[in-house]
Structures are given as C-alpha cells and as structure tokens.
Design an enzyme around this catalytic site. Sequence first.
Site, PDB file in Angstrom:
ATOM      1  N   ALA A 155       0.848  -1.198   0.000  1.00 21.38           N
ATOM      2  CA  ALA A 155       0.000   0.000   0.000  1.00 21.38           C
ATOM      3  C   ALA A 155       0.881   1.244   0.000  1.00 21.38           C
ATOM      4  CB  ALA A 155      -0.889  -0.012   1.234  1.00 21.38           C
ATOM      5  N   GLY A 164       0.605  -5.079   0.785  1.00 19.52           N
ATOM      6  CA  GLY A 164      -0.461  -5.230  -0.213  1.00 19.52           C
ATOM      7  C   GLY A 164       0.025  -5.892  -1.502  1.00 19.52           C
ATOM      8  N   GLU A 186      -0.106  -9.425  -0.788  1.00 17.84           N
ATOM      9  CA  GLU A 186      -1.529  -9.793  -0.677  1.00 17.84           C
ATOM     10  C   GLU A 186      -2.180  -9.948  -2.058  1.00 17.84           C
ATOM     11  OE1 GLU A 186      -2.003  -6.542   2.201  1.00 17.84           O
ATOM     12  OE2 GLU A 186      -3.096  -7.984   3.442  1.00 17.84           O
ATOM     13  N   GLU A 207       3.731  -5.001   7.705  1.00 14.60           N
ATOM     14  CA  GLU A 207       2.852  -3.966   8.273  1.00 14.60           C
ATOM     15  C   GLU A 207       3.114  -3.739   9.765  1.00 14.60           C
ATOM     16  OE1 GLU A 207       1.933  -6.268   6.104  1.00 14.60           O
ATOM     17  OE2 GLU A 207       0.461  -5.485   4.675  1.00 14.60           O
TER      18      GLU A 207
HETATM   19  N1  CAA Z   1       4.499   3.348  -0.302  1.00 16.63           N
HETATM   20  C1  CAA Z   1       4.898   4.514  -0.831  1.00 16.63           C
HETATM   21  N2  CAA Z   1       6.113   4.701  -1.380  1.00 16.63           N
HETATM   22  C2  CAA Z   1       6.953   3.638  -1.372  1.00 16.63           C
HETATM   23  C3  CAA Z   1       6.605   2.400  -0.835  1.00 16.63           C
HETATM   24  C4  CAA Z   1       5.305   2.262  -0.283  1.00 16.63           C
HETATM   25  N3  CAA Z   1       4.861   1.105   0.211  1.00 16.63           N
HETATM   26  N4  CAA Z   1       7.652   1.563  -0.978  1.00 16.63           N
HETATM   27  C5  CAA Z   1       8.622   2.259  -1.583  1.00 16.63           C
HETATM   28  N5  CAA Z   1       8.204   3.511  -1.835  1.00 16.63           N
HETATM   29  C6  CAA Z   1       8.960   4.595  -2.476  1.00 16.63           C
HETATM   30  C7  CAA Z   1      10.004   5.173  -1.544  1.00 16.63           C
HETATM   31  O1  CAA Z   1       9.424   6.134  -0.683  1.00 16.63           O
HETATM   32  C8  CAA Z   1      10.984   5.755  -2.531  1.00 16.63           C
HETATM   33  O2  CAA Z   1      10.473   6.976  -2.993  1.00 16.63           O
HETATM   34  P1  CAA Z   1      11.391   8.321  -2.948  1.00 16.63           P
HETATM   35  O3  CAA Z   1      12.518   8.017  -3.901  1.00 16.63           O
HETATM   36  O4  CAA Z   1      10.458   9.389  -3.435  1.00 16.63           O
HETATM   37  O5  CAA Z   1      11.856   8.469  -1.547  1.00 16.63           O
HETATM   38  C9  CAA Z   1      10.944   4.775  -3.672  1.00 16.63           C
HETATM   39  O6  CAA Z   1       9.720   4.069  -3.557  1.00 16.63           O
HETATM   40  C10 CAA Z   1      12.075   3.756  -3.654  1.00 16.63           C
HETATM   41  O7  CAA Z   1      12.033   3.116  -2.400  1.00 16.63           O
HETATM   42  P2  CAA Z   1      13.344   2.959  -1.454  1.00 16.63           P
HETATM   43  O8  CAA Z   1      14.278   4.098  -1.674  1.00 16.63           O
HETATM   44  O9  CAA Z   1      12.890   2.716  -0.055  1.00 16.63           O
HETATM   45  O10 CAA Z   1      13.984   1.631  -2.102  1.00 16.63           O
HETATM   46  P3  CAA Z   1      14.918   0.564  -1.367  1.00 16.63           P
HETATM   47  O11 CAA Z   1      15.398  -0.341  -2.442  1.00 16.63           O
HETATM   48  O12 CAA Z   1      15.919   1.244  -0.493  1.00 16.63           O
HETATM   49  O13 CAA Z   1      13.950  -0.260  -0.375  1.00 16.63           O
HETATM   50  C11 CAA Z   1      11.934  -1.463   0.191  1.00 16.63           C
HETATM   51  C12 CAA Z   1      12.942  -1.063  -0.913  1.00 16.63           C
HETATM   52  C13 CAA Z   1      12.665  -2.391   1.206  1.00 16.63           C
HETATM   53  C14 CAA Z   1      10.806  -2.230  -0.490  1.00 16.63           C
HETATM   54  C15 CAA Z   1      11.436  -0.187   0.911  1.00 16.63           C
HETATM   55  O14 CAA Z   1      11.014   0.755  -0.073  1.00 16.63           O
HETATM   56  C16 CAA Z   1      10.278  -0.434   1.840  1.00 16.63           C
HETATM   57  O15 CAA Z   1      10.473  -0.938   2.925  1.00 16.63           O
HETATM   58  N6  CAA Z   1       9.033  -0.094   1.394  1.00 16.63           N
HETATM   59  C17 CAA Z   1       7.853  -0.232   2.200  1.00 16.63           C
HETATM   60  C18 CAA Z   1       7.402  -1.696   2.261  1.00 16.63           C
HETATM   61  C19 CAA Z   1       6.193  -1.819   3.178  1.00 16.63           C
HETATM   62  O16 CAA Z   1       6.260  -1.538   4.358  1.00 16.63           O
HETATM   63  N7  CAA Z   1       5.062  -2.281   2.608  1.00 16.63           N
HETATM   64  C20 CAA Z   1       3.829  -2.426   3.339  1.00 16.63           C
HETATM   65  C21 CAA Z   1       2.963  -1.200   3.126  1.00 16.63           C
HETATM   66  S1  CAA Z   1       1.559  -1.181   4.215  1.00 16.63           S
HETATM   67  C22 CAA Z   1       0.451  -2.235   3.452  1.00 16.63           C
HETATM   68  O17 CAA Z   1       0.681  -2.792   2.400  1.00 16.63           O
HETATM   69  C23 CAA Z   1      -0.837  -2.370   4.202  1.00 16.63           C
HETATM   70  C24 CAA Z   1      -1.768  -3.386   3.654  1.00 16.63           C
HETATM   71  O18 CAA Z   1      -1.874  -4.515   4.094  1.00 16.63           O
HETATM   72  C25 CAA Z   1      -2.622  -3.068   2.546  1.00 16.63           C
END
Ligand code: CAA
Length: 255
Positions: free
Chosen positions: A62, A107, A110, A130
């Site tokens: 998400a 997500g 998921e 999450e």
């Molecule tokens: N939402 C919004 N933006 C996201 C994102 C997310 N889930 N995941 C990555 N991005 C964005 C980052 O903010 C970044 O943008 P900027 O360059 O503008 O800062 C860009 O994508 C690249 O990401 P990273 O620089 O973080 O890339 P990385 O290779 O260093 O790390 C990653 C990759 C480990 C996947 C890391 O991005 C991360 O941990 N992302 C979040 C993963 C997460 O927590 N997902 C769960 C979301 S909550 C959910 O899904 C709830 C549900 O059940 C529906």
Amino acid sequence: MAVDLTSYEEFALITLNRPEALNALSFRIIGEIGDAIDAATVTDARAILFTGAGDKAFCAGADIKELRNRPLTDQRQGSELGQAVFSKLDTAPIPSVALINGYAFGGGLELALACTFRLASPNAKVGLPEIKLGLIPGYGGTQRLPRLIGEARALEMIMTGRTVDAEEAERVGLVHGVVDGDLLEEGVTFTRRVTRFSLPALQFARDAVRRATGISLTEGLKVEADLSTLAYRTADAEEGMAAFEEKRKPDFKDA
Ligand code: CAA
C-alpha cells in the site's frame, strides 16, 4: 494509467506501472487493478498474469504516504476496497498468476496471495511488514497466508514482519517455483500447463478446491459432487472421454 492491461500470447498481462515508487498501491491504482481484472475476464484470455514494471519490485505494498492522517471510515473503506478488488481473482472465470519479479511486500504480497499461482525470480523478497508500521495486513494477508502456508508459519511472518527470500518462499509453499530465466517467458510456460485443458473444467476444479477450506468434509464432498456433475454435462467432457476411447488427443472447445 499506472496499471497496464495488454495481451501476451494467449494471456492477459496486467503490469503495475509505477516503478518510481516500487509499484506501491495508491487507492487509484487499486481501482485500476479492479478495472483491468474486469476487462481481462471479458476477453478470450486463458489466464491473467501480473507483473511489476522495473527491475526491483513486483509491488512494495500500500502507498504508505497516502495512508496517513485519514478518518477511520476512509481507512476501513480502503481495506474493504483492496479486499474486494483482490477477491475478484477468486471468482474470475480464468486463473491468475503472480510473477514476483523483486519485492512483494504488504499489499503487494496480498495481491500475489489472491492469485491462483505464484512464481518468483531468484531476487524476489516477500513479506508482510505492516507490523513494523504499527499496522497489520488489510488486503487479505491475515486470511490467505495461513490458508496457504499454515497458521504457525503465517503468524511468525506476520508478527515479525520479516522478509522471506525466494528459496524459502518456495520451500514453504508460498510460491510454486523460482524461475532462473526470463520470468515472463517461464511464466507463460507454467501457465500453459494449468490452462491447456477445458476452461469450464478448470474453473470447476478451482472452485471446488477453493471452497474446501472453511467447510466440513461432508459439505465439501457435496460441493465436489455438484461441480463434478456440472463438469460431466459439458461438451468437453464428452469429447475428452470419446478421445480416450478413440485413442486420440481431445479437441476441447471450452464448452
Ligand atoms: N508506499 C509509498 N512509497 C513507497 C513504498 C510504499 N509502500 N515503498 C517504496 N516507496 C517509495 C520510496 O518512498 C521511494 O520513494 P522516494 O525516492 O520518493 O523516496 C521509492 O519508492 C524507492 O524506495 P526505497 O528508496 O525505499 O527503495 P529501497 O530499495 O531502499 O527499499 C523497500 C525497498 C525495502 C521495499 C522499501 O522501499 C520499503 O520498505 N518499502 C515499504 C514496504 C512496506 O512496508 N510495505 C507495506 C505497506 S503497508 C500495506 O501494504 C498495508 C496493507 O496490508 C494493505
């Protein structure tokens, strides 16, 4: 559009196309996924393949930036929207395959869990992180993951939020295979193996197996008797049995 629907060979290909945010799921994108699923199921595609644009991610989950500071009612509706869109894949007349070409978190995983099958590239990393945000999965993860890999493993993944690599994902049954070569081409080969028979029979089989969880064995056997009788009534069943007797290959017409 951040979601592309194209046809690839005899399949529909849905590409999450927001690589600058690792294909994170804004609510608009979730809506577009729903539209793409609806559109794919009224073509003659034999399956839906999902992939993520770019070489890093299938989908990072998400859109966290969009989740903040929302009224509770919006949050609840958002969860129900994601659940409803992904659940379309349960009842779609054709199977779906997630081609996990990198990160599949939250997500994103998921969505993959809602697909009928999952294949991963060797660099795939999956998880439900999450809990690290103070949240829990909201698009079906707490319900589909235990059904797939068992309660104990699912609880551990969800309560630690840890990342699972491709090799472990295959070992625990979270993905059906890890693909060394071109994921899309290998995905096509895999998908042909599970779509080459009569589409109605394939759909009855999927439906019967899907309904096996959550009902008693007695009820499940009744479902099986009903659906196997429906399969028997198809022209393809007649063709399949005739072809066996006549020692030839069946010519299924999906009818
Ligand atoms: N939402 C919004 N933006 C996201 C994102 C997310 N889930 N995941 C990555 N991005 C964005 C980052 O903010 C970044 O943008 P900027 O360059 O503008 O800062 C860009 O994508 C690249 O990401 P990273 O620089 O973080 O890339 P990385 O290779 O260093 O790390 C990653 C990759 C480990 C996947 C890391 O991005 C991360 O941990 N992302 C979040 C993963 C997460 O927590 N997902 C769960 C979301 S909550 C959910 O899904 C709830 C549900 O059940 C529906």
